[in-house]
Write a protein that holds these residues in place. Structure first.
Motif, PDB file in Angstrom:
ATOM      1  N   GLN A 136       0.645  -1.108  -0.145  1.00  0.00           N
ATOM      2  CA  GLN A 136       0.043   0.118   0.091  1.00  0.00           C
ATOM      3  C   GLN A 136       0.882   1.389  -0.005  1.00  0.00           C
ATOM      4  N   LEU A 137       0.270   2.089  -0.788  1.00  0.00           N
ATOM      5  CA  LEU A 137       1.148   3.630  -0.820  1.00  0.00           C
ATOM      6  C   LEU A 137      -0.131   4.381  -0.220  1.00  0.00           C
ATOM      7  N   GLN A 138       0.485   5.461   0.665  1.00  0.00           N
ATOM      8  CA  GLN A 138      -0.027   6.510   1.342  1.00  0.00           C
ATOM      9  C   GLN A 138       0.390   7.703   1.403  1.00  0.00           C
ATOM     10  N   ILE A 139      -0.255   8.915   1.290  1.00  0.00           N
ATOM     11  CA  ILE A 139       0.044  10.126   1.439  1.00  0.00           C
ATOM     12  C   ILE A 139      -0.633  10.903   2.390  1.00  0.00           C
ATOM     13  N   ILE A 140       0.136  11.347   3.588  1.00  0.00           N
ATOM     14  CA  ILE A 140      -0.525  11.692   4.575  1.00  0.00           C
ATOM     15  C   ILE A 140      -0.243  13.299   4.753  1.00  0.00           C
ATOM     16  N   PRO A 141      -1.314  14.140   4.651  1.00  0.00           N
ATOM     17  CA  PRO A 141      -1.057  15.534   4.776  1.00  0.00           C
ATOM     18  C   PRO A 141      -0.426  15.975   5.952  1.00  0.00           C
ATOM     19  N   LEU A 142       0.430  16.789   6.181  1.00  0.00           N
ATOM     20  CA  LEU A 142       0.847  17.221   7.644  1.00  0.00           C
ATOM     21  C   LEU A 142       0.405  18.567   7.881  1.00  0.00           C
ATOM     22  N   SER A 143       0.687  19.383   6.607  1.00  0.00           N
ATOM     23  CA  SER A 143       0.134  20.658   6.606  1.00  0.00           C
ATOM     24  C   SER A 143      -0.287  21.237   5.182  1.00  0.00           C
ATOM     25  N   ASN A 144      -0.351  22.541   5.327  1.00  0.00           N
ATOM     26  CA  ASN A 144      -0.710  22.741   3.887  1.00  0.00           C
ATOM     27  C   ASN A 144       0.260  22.505   2.800  1.00  0.00           C
ATOM     28  N   TYR A 145       1.540  22.377   3.508  1.00  0.00           N
ATOM     29  CA  TYR A 145       2.533  22.559   2.492  1.00  0.00           C
ATOM     30  C   TYR A 145       3.636  21.322   2.429  1.00  0.00           C
ATOM     31  N   THR A 146       3.417  20.582   3.538  1.00  0.00           N
ATOM     32  CA  THR A 146       4.144  19.167   3.664  1.00  0.00           C
ATOM     33  C   THR A 146       3.060  18.060   3.782  1.00  0.00           C
ATOM     34  N   ALA A 147       3.817  16.852   3.295  1.00  0.00           N
ATOM     35  CA  ALA A 147       2.951  15.582   3.693  1.00  0.00           C
ATOM     36  C   ALA A 147       4.070  14.452   3.811  1.00  0.00           C
ATOM     37  N   VAL A 148       3.551  13.277   4.269  1.00  0.00           N
ATOM     38  CA  VAL A 148       4.492  12.325   4.276  1.00  0.00           C
ATOM     39  C   VAL A 148       4.042  11.134   3.607  1.00  0.00           C
ATOM     40  N   ALA A 149       5.114  10.563   2.714  1.00  0.00           N
ATOM     41  CA  ALA A 149       4.586   9.464   2.001  1.00  0.00           C
ATOM     42  C   ALA A 149       5.009   8.227   2.694  1.00  0.00           C
ATOM     43  N   ILE A 150       4.190   7.145   2.675  1.00  0.00           N
ATOM     44  CA  ILE A 150       4.306   6.081   3.238  1.00  0.00           C
ATOM     45  C   ILE A 150       4.234   4.858   2.309  1.00  0.00           C
ATOM     46  N   LEU A 151       5.087   3.866   2.318  1.00  0.00           N
ATOM     47  CA  LEU A 151       4.827   2.620   1.332  1.00  0.00           C
ATOM     48  C   LEU A 151       5.310   1.444   2.324  1.00  0.00           C
ATOM     49  N   VAL A 152       4.044   0.829   2.498  1.00  0.00           N
ATOM     50  CA  VAL A 152       4.090  -0.628   2.912  1.00  0.00           C
ATOM     51  C   VAL A 152       4.427  -1.742   2.205  1.00  0.00           C
ATOM     52  N   THR A 153       5.257  -2.547   2.310  1.00  0.00           N
ATOM     53  CA  THR A 153       5.510  -3.810   1.377  1.00  0.00           C
ATOM     54  C   THR A 153       4.860  -5.009   2.244  1.00  0.00           C
ATOM     55  N   THR A 155       6.060  -7.458   3.389  1.00  0.00           N
ATOM     56  CA  THR A 155       6.899  -8.017   4.231  1.00  0.00           C
ATOM     57  C   THR A 155       6.739  -7.296   5.655  1.00  0.00           C
ATOM     58  N   GLY A 156       5.747  -6.416   5.547  1.00  0.00           N
ATOM     59  CA  GLY A 156       5.693  -5.535   6.801  1.00  0.00           C
ATOM     60  C   GLY A 156       6.635  -4.434   6.954  1.00  0.00           C
ATOM     61  N   HIS A 157       7.318  -4.488   5.895  1.00  0.00           N
ATOM     62  CA  HIS A 157       8.514  -3.302   5.847  1.00  0.00           C
ATOM     63  C   HIS A 157       7.776  -1.646   5.644  1.00  0.00           C
ATOM     64  N   VAL A 158       8.148  -0.835   6.004  1.00  0.00           N
ATOM     65  CA  VAL A 158       7.535   0.392   6.109  1.00  0.00           C
ATOM     66  C   VAL A 158       8.567   1.446   5.660  1.00  0.00           C
ATOM     67  N   GLU A 159       8.616   2.122   4.653  1.00  0.00           N
ATOM     68  CA  GLU A 159       9.362   3.245   4.258  1.00  0.00           C
ATOM     69  C   GLU A 159       8.666   4.645   4.190  1.00  0.00           C
ATOM     70  N   HIS A 160       9.131   5.514   4.770  1.00  0.00           N
ATOM     71  CA  HIS A 160       8.523   6.813   4.570  1.00  0.00           C
ATOM     72  C   HIS A 160       9.395   8.045   4.295  1.00  0.00           C
ATOM     73  N   ARG A 161       8.769   8.982   3.955  1.00  0.00           N
ATOM     74  CA  ARG A 161       9.502  10.269   3.622  1.00  0.00           C
ATOM     75  C   ARG A 161       8.679  11.431   3.647  1.00  0.00           C
ATOM     76  N   SER A 162       8.923  12.403   4.305  1.00  0.00           N
ATOM     77  CA  SER A 162       8.455  13.787   4.024  1.00  0.00           C
ATOM     78  C   SER A 162       8.739  14.575   2.914  1.00  0.00           C
ATOM     79  N   PHE A 163       7.785  15.362   2.633  1.00  0.00           N
ATOM     80  CA  PHE A 163       8.039  16.136   1.271  1.00  0.00           C
ATOM     81  C   PHE A 163       7.324  17.458   1.216  1.00  0.00           C
ATOM     82  N   THR A 164       7.768  18.449   0.566  1.00  0.00           N
ATOM     83  CA  THR A 164       6.797  19.629   0.524  1.00  0.00           C
ATOM     84  C   THR A 164       5.931  19.270  -0.651  1.00  0.00           C
ATOM     85  N   ILE A 165       4.803  19.689  -0.632  1.00  0.00           N
ATOM     86  CA  ILE A 165       3.841  19.444  -1.595  1.00  0.00           C
ATOM     87  C   ILE A 165       4.002  20.934  -2.804  1.00  0.00           C
ATOM     88  N   PRO A 166       4.362  20.539  -3.940  1.00  0.00           N
ATOM     89  CA  PRO A 166       4.302  21.883  -4.972  1.00  0.00           C
ATOM     90  C   PRO A 166       3.069  22.513  -4.971  1.00  0.00           C
TER      91      PRO A 166
END
Lengths: 348, 348
Positions: A136-153, A155-166
Motif C-alpha cells: 500500500q501507498l499512502q500520502i498523509i498531509p501534515l500541513s498545507n505544504y508538507t506531507a509524508v509518503a508511506i510505502l508498505v510492503t 513483508t511488513g516493511h515500512v518506508e516513509h519520507r516527508s516532502f513539500t507539496i508543490p
DNA sequence: GTTAGCACTCGATTCCCTTGAGTGCTAAAT
DNA sequence: ATTTAGCACTCAAGGGAATCGAGTGCTAAC
C-alpha cells in the motif's frame, strides 16, 4: 599427505590456540589426554607441520601458531562439529517466540543474539527491498505544504519520507493520484515500481492531474531514494575484547572499514546456500586480513533474502560460529516463511 | 583574585594544552608573542596558579596541565569566542538546504555534522514523542493474519509495528475501529493517547466491536511499546583518535556507557535554554570522568524538544564546540519551525 | 618586581642481564 | 625404524642501572 598422527596433532594445536590465544608448545600438547607421545615426538611432527605450511612460529624459540593455511585445513577437514549448549539454544528459541513480526526486529534481534553468544561482531545484510512487493501507498498531509509518503510492503516493511507539496498540486489531486497508484501498483515488486511508474501509469495519471510531471518528480524523490539494502551490525565493541586487537590502530582500521557500508555489503553478499568462510588474507580488504569472516544466507522460500555474518580474529571459534549461523539462518528463514504460509498465530 | 597577568598566562596555557595535549612548560609560554615576561617569571606565576588549583603537574618536574577547576574557570571567564570558518558555516548551511523534511533525517544529519566538524562524539537526544500530536492512525493488513499499524504525528514522525490479528477480530471490525480512533484521536498529544484510549474511547468502541478488550490490548502492544525518546550517536570512532584514549580499557568503559541508552538519555536532558558544560568529575558517571560533555537544546517554538551534545576529552576545544552547538541547535530549531509556519518551500 | 643562573627532579629511553619457555638435534632405548 | 631423553641453544619478556633532557624551584643579581 598427512599421517593420522599429524592430523591429530594439528587439530589439538589449533583447538588449543583458538581457546588460549597463546602459541602452543610441544610440552603442553604432550600433556593432553588424547596425546600418547612424548614432547620430543611432538616437536618433530610440529617441525614437519611447519615445513608443510600449516603452522608458524612467532619467533625462533616460540611455540607454534596456526597459519592461515592451517586454519583453512582445519575448517575443511579437522574441526569437530560443535554442540551448542542447551542454554544457548533455548536463548535463541525464546528470542524468536515473542512477537517477531517485523523484518527489522528479527534482523536486529538476530544480530544481537549472534554477537552476544560469540563475542564477535555480527553483520547482517538486509534483503534487497526490490524483491518485496508493494502492499500500500499512502500520502498523509501534515500541513498545507508538507506531507509524508508511506510505502508498505508485503513483508511488513515500512518506508516513509516527508516532502513539500508543490504549490501547483491540490490536495484533491494528491488523493486521486494515490488512489490510482494503489490500484495500479498493488502487488508490484518494488524493483519494478520505478519503471512501471514511468511507463504505464504515466498516461493514466495525465488524465487526472494537470501537473503530472511535477508530482511524479516529487513522488519519486520521496519514495525511491534509499532502497539500497541495509546493514545491521551487532557487538561492534566485542572487537575490543579480542587480545589480537589490543593495538588501537587495528581497531581503528577495522571500524572505519565497517563504516564503509557499500563495500561491506558487497563483501558480504553470499549467494550460495552454504556457509562461506574467509580466513585472513582470503579477504580482499586489507583491514580484514587478520580477521575471518563467516557468512550464511537466509531466505524466504526459495528466494535468497540476505546474509548474516560474523567477523572475528582469524583465531575464531569456527566450529561454534558455524553451528550458530546455521541455526540462526534457519530460524530466520523459518520466521519469514511463517509470515506467509502458517496459521493465525504466525507460529509453526 | 587573579591578577591580569595570571589570567593571561592561565589562558595561554590552557589554549596551548588544548591544542597540543602535552604538558606546557614555562619556556614554551615565554616564547609566545602575547607573553612579554621571561620563563622564570612564568614559572613563578605557574607555581601560584598551581597552588590556587587551576593547574597541575603530571610529575614533579613536568610542565603544567589544566586541572578541572582550571577548565571550569577557563570556560566561565577566559575563553575567547570562536569564529567558525567560512568553510564550516557553508558546510552546515548546505547540509540544511537540501530536503530536510523529516525529523530523523535532520537529527542524523546534525549528529554527523557535529562529529565530522569536531572529531568528538556527538549525541543527540530525540524529542519526547509525547509532545507531538497524532495525525493519523492506519492499520494495513498484510495477510489474513497479520497487519501493520502505522502512526503518523504532526512532526512527520512515523511509527509502525506489525502484529498478528487475533482470530476473533474481523477485518471489517478492524476498519471500523481505525475509523473511530482516527475521528476521536486526531490532534491528541501522543502522551495523552494512552489515557484517552482507556477512558473516553472505550465505551464508544464497545458499541461497534465485540472484542474490544482483545483489540485494545493488541493495539496498545502494537503502537505504544517504544515511545521512549531515541538516541542518535555520531562519530563514535572519533574517540579512538584522541590521545587520551590510547588506552583501550578507557575506550571500552566509555563505549559500554554510551550503549546504556537510558542512562545517557537521563544524563543529557538539558532543560535550559543555555549551553551546559560538564567537565570531568562534574559528570556523575565514572566512565565519563575524564571527559567533558557539552549540551545544548533545540526547540519548536517555545517547546523544548531535545538535546544535542558533544562528548570529548576534558581537553576539549570548548570554544569551537560551543559555537558549533549554538549554530546547529538554532539551525535545527529553525528547521522544525519552518515546517509549521513558513511558506510552501519550507524555507525561511 | 623581574630575570638570569644553577642545582635538582623525574619520565623516557637505552642497554644489559637474567629468566624461562620452547626449540632442534643427537644419541640412546625400544 | 620409531620413539624418547637429554642437552645446548634461542629469544621475548622483565627488571634494574645509566643517561638524557625537559622542566622546575630557588637564590641572587638587576
Amino acid at each position: 599427505m598427512l599421517t593420522e598422527r599429524q592430523l591429530l596433532i594439528l587439530q589439538v594445536i589449533i583447538d588449543d590456540f583458538i581457546e588460549s590465544a597463546q602459541p602452543v608448545g610441544s610440552r603442553a600438547i604432550a600433556k593432553k589426554d588424547s596425546i600418547t607421545y612424548s614432547s620430543a615426538t611432538i616437536r618433530n611432527e610440529m617441525a614437519d607441520l611447519e615445513e608443510l605450511g600449516y603452522l608458524e612460529k612467532t619467533h625462533s624459540s616460540s611455540g607454534r601458531v596456526p597459519s592461515e593455511k592451517g586454519y583453512r585445513f582445519y575448517v575443511d577437514h579437522l574441526m569437530s562439529p560443535f554442540d551448542l549448549s542447551k542454554a544457548d539454544i533455548t536463548f535463541i528459541q525464546d528470542a524468536f517466540t515473542y512477537q517477531m513480526l517485523e523484518f527489522e526486529r528479527v534482523v536486529q534481534q538476530s544480530a544481537r543474539i549472534l554477537s552476544d553468544l560469540t563475542n564477535y561482531t555480527s553483520i547482517i545484510l538486509g534483503p534487497e527491498v526490490y524483491e518485496t512487493k508493494l502492499k500500500q501507498l499512502q500520502i498523509i498531509p501534515l500541513s498545507n505544504y508538507t506531507a509524508v509518503a508511506i510505502l508498505v510492503t508485503n513483508t511488513g516493511h515500512v518506508e516513509h519520507r516527508s516532502f513539500t507539496i508543490p504549490v501547483v498540486i491540490q490536495p484533491v489531486d494528491l488523493e486521486k493520484m494515490v488512489n490510482i497508484l494503489n490500484e495500479k501498483l498493488y502487488g508490484v515488486a518494488i524493483i519494478d515500481l520505478h519503471r512501471k511508474l514511468r511507463t504505464e501509469i504515466l498516461e493514466l495519471l495525465r488524465k487526472h492531474t494537470i501537473e503530472y510531471d511535477k508530482a511524479y518528480q516529487y513522488l519519486q524523490a520521496a519514495l525511491f531514494e534509499e532502497q539500497s539494502s541495509k546493514l545491521y551490525v551487532g557487538g561492534k565493541t566485542n572487537i575490543l575484547m579480542q587480545p589480537e586487537f589490543k593495538d588501537i590502530d587495528k581497531v581503528r582500521a577495522l571500524y572505519s572499514m565497517i563504516e564503509e557500508e557499500v563495500e561491506i555489503a558487497h563483501l558480504l553478499r553470499n549467494d550460495t546456500e552454504d556457509i562461506k568462510i574467509s580466513i585472513g588474507h582470503e579477504n580482499e580488504v586489507s583491514a580484514m586480513q587478520n580477521c575471518s569472516l563467516i557468512t550464511a544466507s537466509y531466505s524466504l522460500g526459495d528466494d535468497q533474502m540476505g546474509t548474516i555474518a560474523l567477523l572475528g580474529p582469524t583465531r575464531m571459534e569456527y566450529s561454534k560460529v558455524i553451528s550458530l549461523l546455521n541455526l540462526l539462518s534457519n530460524r530466520m528463514s523459518q520466521t519469514f516463511q511463517s509470515w506467509y504460509y502458517s496459521g493465525p498465530d504466525g507460529k509453526q
